[in-house]
Write a protein that holds these residues in place. Structure first.
Motif, PDB file in Angstrom:
ATOM      1  N   HIS A  29       0.699  -1.242  -0.078  1.00  0.00           N
ATOM      2  CA  HIS A  29       0.119   0.034   0.099  1.00  0.00           C
ATOM      3  C   HIS A  29       0.887   1.368  -0.083  1.00  0.00           C
ATOM      4  O   HIS A  29       1.908   1.342   0.848  1.00  0.00           O
ATOM      5  CB  HIS A  29      -0.896  -0.007   1.287  1.00  0.00           C
ATOM      6  CG  HIS A  29      -1.994  -1.028   1.194  1.00  0.00           C
ATOM      7  ND1 HIS A  29      -3.131  -1.235   0.304  1.00  0.00           N
ATOM      8  CD2 HIS A  29      -1.750  -2.303   2.033  1.00  0.00           C
ATOM      9  CE1 HIS A  29      -3.512  -2.337   0.738  1.00  0.00           C
ATOM     10  NE2 HIS A  29      -2.947  -3.057   1.882  1.00  0.00           N
ATOM     11  N   ASN A  30       0.609   2.220  -0.881  1.00  0.00           N
ATOM     12  CA  ASN A  30       1.201   3.508  -1.048  1.00  0.00           C
ATOM     13  C   ASN A  30       2.732   3.111  -1.078  1.00  0.00           C
ATOM     14  O   ASN A  30       3.625   4.204  -0.645  1.00  0.00           O
ATOM     15  CB  ASN A  30       0.774   4.357   0.213  1.00  0.00           C
ATOM     16  CG  ASN A  30      -0.467   4.584   0.436  1.00  0.00           C
ATOM     17  OD1 ASN A  30      -1.184   4.889  -0.581  1.00  0.00           O
ATOM     18  ND2 ASN A  30      -1.115   4.538   1.695  1.00  0.00           N
ATOM     19  N   TRP A  31       3.352   2.382  -1.864  1.00  0.00           N
ATOM     20  CA  TRP A  31       4.747   2.095  -2.244  1.00  0.00           C
ATOM     21  C   TRP A  31       5.193   1.730  -1.065  1.00  0.00           C
ATOM     22  O   TRP A  31       6.730   1.735  -1.041  1.00  0.00           O
ATOM     23  CB  TRP A  31       5.329   3.357  -2.940  1.00  0.00           C
ATOM     24  CG  TRP A  31       4.553   3.495  -4.302  1.00  0.00           C
ATOM     25  CD1 TRP A  31       4.942   2.866  -5.537  1.00  0.00           C
ATOM     26  CD2 TRP A  31       3.798   4.573  -4.605  1.00  0.00           C
ATOM     27  NE1 TRP A  31       4.216   3.369  -6.590  1.00  0.00           N
ATOM     28  CE2 TRP A  31       3.405   4.267  -6.050  1.00  0.00           C
ATOM     29  CE3 TRP A  31       3.107   5.512  -4.242  1.00  0.00           C
ATOM     30  CZ2 TRP A  31       2.891   5.259  -6.693  1.00  0.00           C
ATOM     31  CZ3 TRP A  31       2.322   6.312  -4.842  1.00  0.00           C
ATOM     32  CH2 TRP A  31       2.043   6.162  -6.215  1.00  0.00           C
ATOM     33  N   GLU A  32       4.927   1.197  -0.145  1.00  0.00           N
ATOM     34  CA  GLU A  32       5.575   0.799   1.247  1.00  0.00           C
ATOM     35  C   GLU A  32       6.219  -0.442   1.070  1.00  0.00           C
ATOM     36  O   GLU A  32       5.511  -1.407   1.885  1.00  0.00           O
ATOM     37  CB  GLU A  32       4.806   1.257   2.484  1.00  0.00           C
ATOM     38  CG  GLU A  32       4.263   2.700   2.853  1.00  0.00           C
ATOM     39  CD  GLU A  32       3.703   2.726   3.896  1.00  0.00           C
ATOM     40  OE1 GLU A  32       3.168   1.741   4.608  1.00  0.00           O
ATOM     41  OE2 GLU A  32       3.064   4.105   4.327  1.00  0.00           O
ATOM     42  N   THR A  33       6.947  -0.730   0.315  1.00  0.00           N
ATOM     43  CA  THR A  33       7.765  -2.073   0.260  1.00  0.00           C
ATOM     44  C   THR A  33       8.348  -2.538   1.480  1.00  0.00           C
ATOM     45  O   THR A  33       8.372  -3.894   1.565  1.00  0.00           O
ATOM     46  CB  THR A  33       8.733  -2.214  -1.062  1.00  0.00           C
ATOM     47  OG1 THR A  33       9.514  -1.174  -0.716  1.00  0.00           O
ATOM     48  CG2 THR A  33       7.907  -1.717  -2.424  1.00  0.00           C
ATOM     49  N   TRP A  34       8.577  -1.849   2.158  1.00  0.00           N
ATOM     50  CA  TRP A  34       9.183  -2.095   3.554  1.00  0.00           C
ATOM     51  C   TRP A  34       8.331  -2.824   4.483  1.00  0.00           C
ATOM     52  O   TRP A  34       8.590  -3.401   5.395  1.00  0.00           O
ATOM     53  CB  TRP A  34      10.029  -1.244   4.079  1.00  0.00           C
ATOM     54  CG  TRP A  34       9.109   0.071   4.532  1.00  0.00           C
ATOM     55  CD1 TRP A  34       8.718   1.162   3.891  1.00  0.00           C
ATOM     56  CD2 TRP A  34       8.332   0.292   5.757  1.00  0.00           C
ATOM     57  NE1 TRP A  34       7.854   1.935   4.191  1.00  0.00           N
ATOM     58  CE2 TRP A  34       7.621   1.416   5.672  1.00  0.00           C
ATOM     59  CE3 TRP A  34       8.183  -0.261   6.931  1.00  0.00           C
ATOM     60  CZ2 TRP A  34       6.760   1.855   6.862  1.00  0.00           C
ATOM     61  CZ3 TRP A  34       7.395  -0.214   7.947  1.00  0.00           C
ATOM     62  CH2 TRP A  34       6.563   0.968   7.842  1.00  0.00           C
ATOM     63  N   TYR A  60      -2.942  -7.851  -8.540  1.00  0.00           N
ATOM     64  CA  TYR A  60      -3.645  -6.770  -8.973  1.00  0.00           C
ATOM     65  C   TYR A  60      -2.687  -5.707  -8.999  1.00  0.00           C
ATOM     66  O   TYR A  60      -1.672  -5.635  -8.072  1.00  0.00           O
ATOM     67  CB  TYR A  60      -5.064  -6.363  -8.328  1.00  0.00           C
ATOM     68  CG  TYR A  60      -4.804  -5.956  -7.104  1.00  0.00           C
ATOM     69  CD1 TYR A  60      -4.550  -4.609  -6.590  1.00  0.00           C
ATOM     70  CD2 TYR A  60      -5.310  -7.136  -6.109  1.00  0.00           C
ATOM     71  CE1 TYR A  60      -4.457  -4.437  -5.260  1.00  0.00           C
ATOM     72  CE2 TYR A  60      -5.064  -6.385  -4.586  1.00  0.00           C
ATOM     73  CZ  TYR A  60      -4.733  -4.970  -4.320  1.00  0.00           C
ATOM     74  OH  TYR A  60      -4.680  -4.964  -2.760  1.00  0.00           O
ATOM     75  N   ASP A  61      -2.625  -4.481  -9.803  1.00  0.00           N
ATOM     76  CA  ASP A  61      -2.026  -3.126  -9.653  1.00  0.00           C
ATOM     77  C   ASP A  61      -2.858  -2.068 -10.020  1.00  0.00           C
ATOM     78  O   ASP A  61      -3.465  -1.949 -11.208  1.00  0.00           O
ATOM     79  CB  ASP A  61      -0.935  -3.515 -10.838  1.00  0.00           C
ATOM     80  CG  ASP A  61       0.173  -2.258 -10.632  1.00  0.00           C
ATOM     81  OD1 ASP A  61      -0.056  -1.259  -9.817  1.00  0.00           O
ATOM     82  OD2 ASP A  61       1.029  -2.155 -11.366  1.00  0.00           O
ATOM     83  N   LEU A  62      -3.286  -1.260  -9.045  1.00  0.00           N
ATOM     84  CA  LEU A  62      -4.091  -0.289  -9.298  1.00  0.00           C
ATOM     85  C   LEU A  62      -3.435   1.031 -10.070  1.00  0.00           C
ATOM     86  O   LEU A  62      -4.035   1.907 -10.070  1.00  0.00           O
ATOM     87  CB  LEU A  62      -4.642   0.176  -7.936  1.00  0.00           C
ATOM     88  CG  LEU A  62      -5.667  -0.928  -7.174  1.00  0.00           C
ATOM     89  CD1 LEU A  62      -6.248  -0.715  -5.871  1.00  0.00           C
ATOM     90  CD2 LEU A  62      -6.597  -1.377  -8.280  1.00  0.00           C
ATOM     91  N   TYR A  67      -0.689  -2.519  -4.869  1.00  0.00           N
ATOM     92  CA  TYR A  67      -0.608  -3.540  -5.761  1.00  0.00           C
ATOM     93  C   TYR A  67      -0.473  -4.850  -4.850  1.00  0.00           C
ATOM     94  O   TYR A  67       0.084  -4.831  -3.823  1.00  0.00           O
ATOM     95  CB  TYR A  67       0.330  -3.591  -6.669  1.00  0.00           C
ATOM     96  CG  TYR A  67       1.745  -3.370  -6.118  1.00  0.00           C
ATOM     97  CD1 TYR A  67       2.709  -4.474  -5.837  1.00  0.00           C
ATOM     98  CD2 TYR A  67       2.454  -2.090  -6.163  1.00  0.00           C
ATOM     99  CE1 TYR A  67       4.147  -4.337  -5.475  1.00  0.00           C
ATOM    100  CE2 TYR A  67       3.758  -1.937  -5.483  1.00  0.00           C
ATOM    101  CZ  TYR A  67       4.443  -3.153  -5.112  1.00  0.00           C
ATOM    102  OH  TYR A  67       5.769  -2.825  -4.802  1.00  0.00           O
ATOM    103  N   LYS A  68      -0.771  -5.948  -5.557  1.00  0.00           N
ATOM    104  CA  LYS A  68      -0.580  -7.298  -5.001  1.00  0.00           C
ATOM    105  C   LYS A  68       0.356  -8.252  -5.866  1.00  0.00           C
ATOM    106  O   LYS A  68      -0.292  -8.423  -6.990  1.00  0.00           O
ATOM    107  CB  LYS A  68      -1.746  -7.876  -4.497  1.00  0.00           C
ATOM    108  CG  LYS A  68      -1.791  -9.320  -3.918  1.00  0.00           C
ATOM    109  CD  LYS A  68      -2.869  -9.967  -3.836  1.00  0.00           C
ATOM    110  CE  LYS A  68      -3.845  -9.242  -2.469  1.00  0.00           C
ATOM    111  NZ  LYS A  68      -5.108 -10.070  -2.376  1.00  0.00           N
TER     112      LYS A  68
END
Length: 73
Positions: A29-34, A60-62, A67-68
């Protein structure tokens, strides 16, 4: 001849058997890959190709950082 027929039957059975696979989903969520949300979904009584298709359908990728991604295990 008989042994060849038995061998073909056994190999067909082994490669087409249905079992349970795990689909590991990583949700960001919100590019929080960490800090991804990781879940596991059981896919029961499916062949590997069918399980892979089902697992891929969960991704998915919004386009806005949400994204998931999925991976079959």
């Amino acid at each position: 001849m008989k042994s060849i027929i038995v061998l073909v039957f056994i190999s067909t059975f082994l490669f087409s058997c249905k079992k349970t696979y795990q689909c590991e989903c990583t949700e960001v969520h919100n590019w929080e890959t960490w800090n991804p949300v990781i879940t596991s979904v059981a896919i029961e009584n499916k062949r590997k190709a069918d399980a892979q298709t089902l697992c891929n359908s969960l991704a998915y990728d919004l386009g806005n950082g949400n994204y998931k991604t999925t991976k079959l295990k």
